[in-house]
Every structure is written in structure tokens, then in C-alpha cells.
Design a protein around this motif. Structure first.
Motif, mmCIF file in Angstrom:
data_model
loop_
_atom_site.group_PDB
_atom_site.id
_atom_site.type_symbol
_atom_site.label_atom_id
_atom_site.label_comp_id
_atom_site.label_asym_id
_atom_site.label_seq_id
_atom_site.Cartn_x
_atom_site.Cartn_y
_atom_site.Cartn_z
ATOM 1 N N SER A 25 0.594 -0.958 0.058
ATOM 2 C CA SER A 25 0.252 0.016 -0.006
ATOM 3 C C SER A 25 0.936 1.086 -0.358
ATOM 4 O O SER A 25 0.142 2.482 -0.062
ATOM 5 N N ALA A 28 2.087 1.643 -3.249
ATOM 6 C CA ALA A 28 1.198 1.942 -4.381
ATOM 7 C C ALA A 28 0.721 3.459 -4.635
ATOM 8 O O ALA A 28 0.971 4.509 -5.267
ATOM 9 N N THR A 29 0.894 4.175 -3.093
ATOM 10 C CA THR A 29 0.880 5.777 -2.886
ATOM 11 C C THR A 29 1.513 6.369 -3.760
ATOM 12 O O THR A 29 1.453 7.241 -3.898
ATOM 13 N N HIS A 32 0.842 6.473 -7.115
ATOM 14 C CA HIS A 32 -0.262 6.814 -7.194
ATOM 15 C C HIS A 32 -0.863 6.026 -7.608
ATOM 16 O O HIS A 32 -1.723 5.889 -8.858
ATOM 17 N N VAL A 33 -0.989 4.395 -7.523
ATOM 18 C CA VAL A 33 -1.650 3.130 -8.273
ATOM 19 C C VAL A 33 -2.125 2.039 -7.079
ATOM 20 O O VAL A 33 -1.906 3.055 -6.117
ATOM 21 N N SER A 34 -3.365 1.402 -7.257
ATOM 22 C CA SER A 34 -3.611 0.645 -6.262
ATOM 23 C C SER A 34 -2.487 -0.386 -5.393
ATOM 24 O O SER A 34 -1.796 -0.282 -6.339
ATOM 25 N N GLN A 35 -3.670 -0.809 -4.227
ATOM 26 C CA GLN A 35 -2.630 -1.188 -3.703
ATOM 27 C C GLN A 35 -2.531 -3.094 -4.627
ATOM 28 O O GLN A 35 -1.977 -3.798 -4.856
ATOM 29 N N GLN A 36 -4.198 -3.312 -5.258
ATOM 30 C CA GLN A 36 -4.313 -3.930 -5.882
ATOM 31 C C GLN A 36 -3.214 -4.253 -7.260
ATOM 32 O O GLN A 36 -2.778 -5.090 -7.899
#
Length: 118
Positions: A25, A28-29, A32-36
Motif C-alpha cells: 500500500s 502504491a501511494t 499513485h496506483v492501487s495496492q491491488q
């Protein structure tokens, strides 16, 4: 990209993330993408696009060649240890992770196939 390349890319992203002590996570932050998305890269379900690959390389201070597993060895050479690491990290069937016995069977089949191609 071959399945081996995708698996190695995922392993490299995961290793580099862990070396920095980051959770998926957190990476990802930063990107600037999702954790998925990060999880999908690490498991080899998806591959980051070229722009994201460059951002990852810059962020981790490595080359895109390193991320892609291009280390100067022959392109088609098979290293059983690498194959084993890849199989352990990405082997799923119908969305469920395979147990170690099933992974070993699949790895053996792939190794036999690759050795017979040469």
C-alpha cells in the motif's frame, strides 16, 4: 514477455519493496496506483506499463534491464533455481494457490519441457 520474465519482474519488485521496508500500500501511494496493482505485479498477474516500469526503476535506483531480469546471460537459458523461485511466487489455479506438491509437479513438467527444447 515470457512467463519467466513476468515472474522475475514480480520477484524483483517485491524484493526491492521489502528492502525499502515498504508495504504494498505504501509503494502504491508513492506511485499513485492501487495496492491491488502492486500486488498483481508482484504475483505476475499483470505487468506494469513502460512508463510505470521507468518510474519503478528510478524509484528503486535500478535499471529497467535489472527489473526485467536482463543480466547478460543468454536469453533462453533456464536456471532451475530461478524457475523454482518463480513457481513458488506465482503458481495459482482458478484463483487458488497451489500446494507445494502441485507446484513441484508443475515445475518438473516445465523443466522437462524446456530441457527437451534445447
Amino acid at each position: 514477455m515470457t512467463a519467466k520474465d513476468v515472474g522475475l519482474l514480480g520477484l524483483r519488485i517485491k524484493e526491492l519493496r521489502k528492502e525499502k521496508g515498504l508495504r504494498q500500500s505504501e509503494l502504491a501511494t508513492t506511485l499513485h496506483v492501487s495496492q491491488q496493482a502492486v500486488g498483481s505485479w508482484e504475483t505476475g498477474r499483470t505487468v506494469p506499463g513502460a512508463d510505470t516500469l521507468n518510474v519503478l526503476a528510478d524509484y528503486f535506483n535500478v535499471t529497467t534491464d535489472y527489473l526485467l531480469g536482463r543480466d547478460g546471460k543468454e536469453e533462453n537459458s533456464t536456471d532451475t533455481k530461478d524457475l523454482s523461485e518463480i513457481m513458488n511466487s506465482i503458481m495459482t489455479y482458478n484463483g487458488k494457490e497451489l500446494n507445494q506438491h502441485d507446484k513441484d509437479v508443475v515445475e518438473g513438467l516445465i523443466s522437462a519441457y524446456l530441457n527437451n527444447k534445447e
